[in-house]
Design a protein around this motif. Structure first.
Motif, PDB file in Angstrom:
ATOM      1  N   PHE A 137       0.786  -1.288   0.044  1.00 63.37           N
ATOM      2  CA  PHE A 137      -0.122   0.053  -0.097  1.00 63.37           C
ATOM      3  C   PHE A 137       0.851   1.267  -0.038  1.00 63.37           C
ATOM      4  O   PHE A 137       2.074   1.257   0.660  1.00 63.37           O
ATOM      5  CB  PHE A 137      -0.997   0.109   1.252  1.00 63.37           C
ATOM      6  N   ASP A 138       0.373   2.339  -0.692  1.00 63.46           N
ATOM      7  CA  ASP A 138       1.008   3.375  -0.688  1.00 63.46           C
ATOM      8  C   ASP A 138       0.575   4.281   0.469  1.00 63.46           C
ATOM      9  O   ASP A 138      -0.616   4.188   0.851  1.00 63.46           O
ATOM     10  CB  ASP A 138       0.559   4.480  -1.803  1.00 63.46           C
ATOM     11  N   GLU A 139       1.405   4.855   1.419  1.00 63.13           N
ATOM     12  CA  GLU A 139       0.774   5.419   2.755  1.00 63.13           C
ATOM     13  C   GLU A 139      -0.013   6.746   2.616  1.00 63.13           C
ATOM     14  O   GLU A 139      -0.789   7.035   3.355  1.00 63.13           O
ATOM     15  CB  GLU A 139       2.137   5.630   3.586  1.00 63.13           C
ATOM     16  N   SER A 140       0.224   7.418   1.619  1.00 60.47           N
ATOM     17  CA  SER A 140      -0.341   8.633   1.241  1.00 60.47           C
ATOM     18  C   SER A 140      -1.986   8.426   0.942  1.00 60.47           C
ATOM     19  O   SER A 140      -2.899   9.409   1.347  1.00 60.47           O
ATOM     20  CB  SER A 140       0.252   9.889   0.690  1.00 60.47           C
ATOM     21  N   THR A 141      -2.152   7.509  -0.331  1.00 62.15           N
ATOM     22  CA  THR A 141      -3.193   7.578  -0.679  1.00 62.15           C
ATOM     23  C   THR A 141      -3.919   6.084  -0.162  1.00 62.15           C
ATOM     24  O   THR A 141      -5.249   5.988  -0.713  1.00 62.15           O
ATOM     25  CB  THR A 141      -3.112   7.479  -2.518  1.00 62.15           C
ATOM     26  N   ASN A 142      -3.382   5.357   0.322  1.00 55.58           N
ATOM     27  CA  ASN A 142      -3.882   4.198   0.609  1.00 55.58           C
ATOM     28  C   ASN A 142      -4.385   3.158  -0.478  1.00 55.58           C
ATOM     29  O   ASN A 142      -5.094   2.482  -0.279  1.00 55.58           O
ATOM     30  CB  ASN A 142      -5.255   4.264   1.635  1.00 55.58           C
ATOM     31  N   LEU A 143      -3.628   3.378  -1.394  1.00 56.13           N
ATOM     32  CA  LEU A 143      -3.950   2.554  -2.727  1.00 56.13           C
ATOM     33  C   LEU A 143      -2.706   1.574  -2.631  1.00 56.13           C
ATOM     34  O   LEU A 143      -1.716   1.670  -2.312  1.00 56.13           O
ATOM     35  CB  LEU A 143      -3.848   3.302  -4.038  1.00 56.13           C
ATOM     36  N   ARG A 144      -3.178   0.356  -3.393  1.00 54.06           N
ATOM     37  CA  ARG A 144      -2.100  -0.603  -3.553  1.00 54.06           C
ATOM     38  C   ARG A 144      -1.260  -0.212  -4.602  1.00 54.06           C
ATOM     39  O   ARG A 144      -1.341   0.671  -5.471  1.00 54.06           O
ATOM     40  CB  ARG A 144      -2.932  -1.895  -4.193  1.00 54.06           C
ATOM     41  N   THR A 145       0.095  -0.724  -4.426  1.00 55.20           N
ATOM     42  CA  THR A 145       1.116  -0.303  -5.211  1.00 55.20           C
ATOM     43  C   THR A 145       1.656  -1.264  -6.573  1.00 55.20           C
ATOM     44  O   THR A 145       0.734  -2.370  -6.827  1.00 55.20           O
ATOM     45  CB  THR A 145       2.555  -0.077  -4.480  1.00 55.20           C
ATOM     46  N   THR A 146       2.468  -1.081  -7.041  1.00 50.00           N
ATOM     47  CA  THR A 146       3.101  -1.915  -8.102  1.00 50.00           C
ATOM     48  C   THR A 146       3.164  -3.092  -7.686  1.00 50.00           C
ATOM     49  O   THR A 146       2.951  -4.257  -8.609  1.00 50.00           O
ATOM     50  CB  THR A 146       4.471  -1.390  -8.721  1.00 50.00           C
TER      51      THR A 146
END
Length: 289
Positions: A137-146
């Motif tokens: 997870f990306d910590e600022s957007t809370n989206l999954r990463t590559t």
């Protein structure tokens, strides 16, 4: 990971030991001052002020500087004790001998405690950075990463192979981002990333997964069980929702921001791994005008 955990535990134990030692030295100092305050109140107060300065000097300038200053203070104390003993024969100035040792021990214990605390903080920062880089997870957007995109694509493509369900990725980028980056502040960039991320999630169905693939050149990806036409409709919906959201964002409404969308479907004959699907979607963003 085990080595890092062991090192962290060791640093924690050492920090605790230094903290206990520091508190013991403070207690000893308080007892010494209480025992001698009747005859040496002003000297105790003066030495206490010097001790605090020595602790601060040791903390900011390093242990070597602190040791040298403490040795100088010990030498000065010896001269003061000799002077008081010679000029006041009825006064036992050697009762101040606790000041010869405790300032040095206080400086060492305080420096050791803060030094190991800094090491723990640095290790925590590095661990946090590693988790963000390697994590899901990306910590600022809370989206999954590559990382998650590659893993999930493998699952999607296996589903495609077994059940012949169409698998498509949609790649979203900001048009002319590199040229625009120098004209927006860091706060605006963070707000823009969050706005695009929120818009994509809001525009997609609950079973469509959104990813933040790249922060340097902001790139979002979506995995869908649909064909190219369905993904194209979803992409147009994202653009429209983003334009409306941008117009109402106070710190972004003056910016000319446009999204580009690339759509690519999984082709088992031409594509061999998840990276092929992602790169195909990125390539398609170049043709979105």
């Amino acid at each position: 990971m085990n080595n890092r955990s062991n090192n962290s535990n060791r640093e924690t134990w050492i920090t605790d030991i230094y903290l206990i030692a520091f508190l013991m030295m403070v207690s000893g100092l308080a007892l010494g001052m209480a025992a001698t305050q009747t005859h040496y109140l002003m000297i105790n107060v003066s030495f206490l002020a010097v001790t605090i300065c020595l602790i601060l000097f040791t903390y900011f300038w390093g242990i070597i500087t602190g040791l040298l200053l403490n040795l100088a203070f010990m030498f000065a104390q010896a001269l003061i004790v000799i002077y008081v003993s010679e000029t006041h024969a009825d006064t036992l100035a050697w009762g101040l001998m606790f000041w010869m040792v405790l300032p040095l021990l206080l400086s060492i214990s305080f420096y050791g405690m803060t030094d190991h605390l800094r090491k723990l903080q640095a290790d925590n920062v590095k661990l946090r950075s590693d988790l963000v880089e390697r994590g899901a997870f990306d910590e600022s957007t809370n989206l999954r990463t590559t990382v998650s995109f590659i893993e999930d694509t493998a699952v999607f493509t296996e589903t495609n192979r077994r059940f012949d369900l169409p698998v498509t990725t949609m790649i979203i980028r900001i048009r002319y981002f590199q040229e625009m980056r120098s004209m927006i502040s860091d706060d605006q960039l963070r707000a823009l990333l969050q706005l695009v991320s929120a818009t994509i999630k809001d525009a997609m169905r609950t079973n469509d997964i959104t990813y933040l693939l790249d922060r340097t050149n902001p790139t979002w990806g979506v995995l869908l069980f649909t064909n190219s036409e369905g993904a194209g409709i979803a992409g147009q919906r994202i653009k429209e929702k983003f334009d409306k959201a941008l117009a109402t964002a106070d710190n972004l409404s003056t910016l000319e921001v446009r999204l580009v969308v690339g759509v690519a479907s999984w082709d088992s004959e031409k594509m061999k791994n998840p990276y092929d699907l992602m790169n195909a979607g990125i390539k398609e963003t170049e043709y979105d005008v």
